[in-house]
Enzyme design. Structure first.
Site, PDB file in Angstrom:
ATOM      1  N   ARG A   1       3.622   5.957  14.556  1.00 45.98           N
ATOM      2  CA  ARG A   1       3.930   6.873  12.762  1.00 45.98           C
ATOM      3  C   ARG A   1       3.220   8.595  12.770  1.00 45.98           C
ATOM      4  NH1 ARG A   1       0.668   4.514   8.443  1.00 45.98           N
ATOM      5  NH2 ARG A   1      -1.007   6.280   8.840  1.00 45.98           N
TER       6      ARG A   1
ATOM      7  N   HIS B   1       0.776  -0.572   0.108  1.00 46.95           N
ATOM      8  CA  HIS B   1      -0.140   0.131  -0.110  1.00 46.95           C
ATOM      9  C   HIS B   1       0.473   0.773  -0.374  1.00 46.95           C
ATOM     10  CE1 HIS B   1       1.245  -0.549   4.491  1.00 46.95           C
ATOM     11  NE2 HIS B   1       0.591   0.719   4.590  1.00 46.95           N
TER      12      HIS B   1
ATOM     13  N   HIS C   1       4.852   0.112   0.642  1.00 49.61           N
ATOM     14  CA  HIS C   1       5.223  -0.883   1.335  1.00 49.61           C
ATOM     15  C   HIS C   1       4.410  -1.838   2.049  1.00 49.61           C
ATOM     16  CE1 HIS C   1       3.965   2.632   3.502  1.00 49.61           C
ATOM     17  NE2 HIS C   1       3.469   2.227   4.943  1.00 49.61           N
TER      18      HIS C   1
ATOM     19  N   ASP D   1       0.670   4.710   2.070  1.00 55.78           N
ATOM     20  CA  ASP D   1      -0.258   5.281   2.844  1.00 55.78           C
ATOM     21  C   ASP D   1      -1.625   6.465   2.780  1.00 55.78           C
ATOM     22  OD1 ASP D   1       1.094   3.832   5.367  1.00 55.78           O
ATOM     23  OD2 ASP D   1       2.558   5.011   4.860  1.00 55.78           O
TER      24      ASP D   1
END
Length: 284
Positions: A273, A103, A258, A105
């Site tokens: 994150r 995907h 990623h 983000d």
């Protein structure tokens, strides 16, 4: 500060830098250029607080707040917790299964992220690596006939579809509240986006959030979509990051996707994150 390339595909370590102090302008520009050159940069042994993590991240732009409010730090909502740990009452501390598929983000928003910065606070003794794919290379290696077919095409992206297991990843997530669903609308982005800083073209589809190609009959769109996703995840375009304790990894969402790999869940994996807002994808 030393920049050490990690592979010919992408990835570099940035050494001799303490991010508990926000870098000065000269150092910031060097970090920024390293990100553009290497797509993924790794800062080793960063023993930083969430406040310091946010302060460094904000150097690159406005931060985004994730829709899953239950997994945000209460006093630092810019920080999304990715974790298999539990609170004393049994509630999960964070996303346990985040990113178990290819995907980019938050490609499902109108202005997807410039990049994400993931800080490893606790990691398993082995496995749990993160794979990154160089989407510049994936595009450049396409046959010219395919490049011609996808020039000007758009694709729909949806977070709701990913929660229902209705994307190419087939991965169903945990539930969303009605309030959360109301914040999420399907968006359309170019299949090939132009990076706003480098001017290079990159594929911009992913199995996690891309739902379909627009403007083509289904019998044409489906095989073409499958071809693009197969192309994007070929091993020759990938870099594997093997996590070390206190790594901070910063990747450019505009030209990478990623995939978090499995690990033994008897061990803790706890990460923070932040996500830097980007701009609306465009094609030239």
């Amino acid at each position: 500060m030393i920049v050490k390339p990690l592979s010919p595909i992408m990835g570099a370590e940035i050494l001799d830098l303490d991010l508990s102090v926000v870098p000065d302008d000269k150092t910031f520009e060097a970090i920024h250029q390293a990100l553009l050159d290497h797509l993924v940069v790794v800062f080793r042994d960063q023993r930083i607080t969430p406040t310091q993590h946010v302060a460094f991240s904000e150097r690159f732009g406005e931060l985004m707040v994730h829709v899953k409010a239950e997994y945000l730090l209460p006093d630092q909502p810019e920080v999304l917790v990715l974790s298999n740990k539990k609170h004393a009452d049994g509630r999960p501390m964070g996303f346990e299964d985040a990113g178990r598929y290819w995907h980019s983000d938050m490609s499902y928003v109108e202005e997807p992220p410039l990049g994400s910065l993931l800080h490893a606070i606790e990691i398993p003794p082995e496995k749990g690596d993160t794979l990154y794919c160089n989407m510049y290379m994936a595009y450049d290696a396409l046959p010219e006939t395919t490049k011609t077919r996808i020039a000007g095409l758009s694709a729909a992206h949806s977070y709701l579809a990913s929660f229902e297991g209705k994307t190419k990843s087939g991965y169903a997530r945990d539930t969303l509240t009605e309030k959360q669903k109301a914040q999420l609308q399907e968006v359309v982005h170019p299949v090939v986006r132009t990076h706003p800083e480098t001017g290079r073209k990159a594929l911009y589809v992913n199995p996690g959030f891309t739902v379909r190609l627009e403007g083509l009959p289904e019998d044409e769109a489906t095989p073409l979509f499958d071809e693009l996703l197969t192309q994007a995840s070929k091993p020759e375009f990938q870099f594997r990051h093997v996590w070390q304790p206190h790594d901070l990894v910063f990747w450019d969402n505009r030209c990478t996707m990623h995939h978090a790999t499995p690990y033994d869940t008897q061990y803790a994996r706890h990460m923070h994150r932040t996500t830097v807002k980007g701009d609306r994808p465009y094609a030239t």
